[in-house]
Scaffold this motif. Structure first.
Motif: not given
Length: 108
Positions: A42-64
């Motif tokens: 995801f991307r959104r504009s802030l004052a003179a910056k861009i904020e990026l949010t990365l969301i990854t999806y996993w089977d379980n905590l062990e995979a992470i």
């Protein structure tokens, strides 16, 4: 299913370059890990910056753990991040996904 959320900010001038770099590092490494299910950026504009949010999806905590190491609350950063003047969150959030539904129809 577990969602892993990480955020960062970059100057607008580095936004496109960093997004491509993010695919080559975080997305590529994540998707090569067993238990990886997918990702969104995801991307959104802030004052003179861009904020990026990365969301990854996993089977379980062990995979992470296989991707991130034993302390899954720490962000996984890369040495070249500095070239993009990255302001990374140093920790990540994890969420149990209790509902996920996407329309087969594409909108936009």
């Amino acid at each position: 299913m577990i969602a892993r959320e990480w955020k960062c900010r970059v100057p607008e001038a580095h936004s496109e370059g960093f997004t491509g770099y993010l695919y080559e590092t975080g997305i590529k490494d994540s998707s090569a890990t067993p238990g990886f299910l997918g990702a969104q950026i995801f991307r959104r504009s802030l004052a003179a910056k861009i904020e990026l949010t990365l969301i990854t999806y996993w089977d379980n905590l062990e995979a992470i753990k296989a991707f991130a190491g034993n302390d899954i609350s720490q962000a996984r950063l890369y040495p070249e991040d500095e070239a993009y003047q990255l302001e990374p969150d140093l920790s990540v959030q994890h969420y149990e996904v209790i509902e996920h539904q996407f329309s087969a129809e594409q909108r936009g």
